[in-house]
Design an enzyme around this catalytic site. Structure first.
Site, PDB file in Angstrom:
ATOM      1  N   ALA A  24      15.808 -28.672  18.179  1.00 38.88           N
ATOM      2  CA  ALA A  24      16.730 -29.060  19.201  1.00 38.88           C
ATOM      3  C   ALA A  24      16.916 -28.175  20.506  1.00 38.88           C
ATOM      4  CB  ALA A  24      18.001 -29.599  18.586  1.00 38.88           C
ATOM      5  N   GLY A  76      35.631 -36.485  20.706  1.00 36.70           N
ATOM      6  CA  GLY A  76      37.069 -36.208  20.860  1.00 36.70           C
ATOM      7  C   GLY A  76      37.414 -35.138  21.690  1.00 36.70           C
ATOM      8  N   GLU A  88      14.489 -15.132  23.091  1.00 34.17           N
ATOM      9  CA  GLU A  88      15.035 -13.820  22.709  1.00 34.17           C
ATOM     10  C   GLU A  88      16.210 -14.148  21.825  1.00 34.17           C
ATOM     11  OE1 GLU A  88      16.085  -9.329  24.163  1.00 34.17           O
ATOM     12  OE2 GLU A  88      14.946 -10.710  25.576  1.00 34.17           O
TER      13      GLU A  88
END
Length: 181
Positions: free
Chosen positions: A75, A114, A137
């Site tokens: 991701a 929230g 890094e």
């Protein structure tokens, strides 16, 4: 439908490289006010990389915020002006070394609405070819290839604790692949 008859007052409390924190006050005509601190984030992607044999490439990733290694899907954060699919291409290579011929949108969701406005864009990556990762890094990442049966067991055992990975995996397994729950 909630009453939208309010005024928002926004005060920036902190600005960092990938997010900012705001104090948001809702002022209603009757004088009532509600104040919350909100983290503003430009969004991110999560990728379900599926090899030709059906295994999924997950990563073991040390996360300083929780001071432990988590089993996650690859991701990454959107760069300013970068379309989510381009982020997915870049992050897949950076974190795993895999390149994909095809990215298919899977779902979009909010991480923790929230307190956070981060919108996640999930993709399935297929037609993978291996290559060298281009990790940033300080990243301590290791690929781990898992079958869908192993993935089910990891879920049952609570071994996947990262919410973006849980969301994308469960959706992939039980909606995209239509496996029974």
């Amino acid at each position: 439908v909630p009453d939208r008859n309010y005024k928002l007052e926004i005060e920036t409390l902190h600005t960092a490289s990938r997010f900012q924190v705001e104090r948001v006050t809702q002022r209603f005509p009757d004088g009532h006010c509600f104040t919350r601190e909100v983290v503003r984030h430009r969004g991110a992607v999560v990728i379900v990389p599926v090899l030709d044999d059906g295994r999924i490439c997950m990563i073991r990733n040390y996360r300083v915020a929780v001071d432990c290694e988590l089993l996650e899907l690859p991701a990454g954060t959107l760069e300013i002006g970068e379309p989510p699919i381009e982020t997915a291409r870049r992050e897949l290579i950076e974190e795993t070394g895999f390149r994909a011929r095809q990215f298919t949108p899977l779902l979009e969701f909010y991480m923790s609405p929230g307190i956070l406005d981060e919108r996640m864009f999930a993709f399935v990556a297929t037609g993978l070819s291996a290559g060298a990762p281009a990790r940033e890094e300080g990243e301590q990442i290791e690929n781990q290839l898992v079958s869908t049966a192993e993935l089910d067991q990891l879920l049952v055992e609570g071994k996947i604790q990262d919410s973006k990975s849980l969301s994308a995996i469960l959706y992939y397994l039980h909606v995209a692949l239509k496996k029974p729950c």
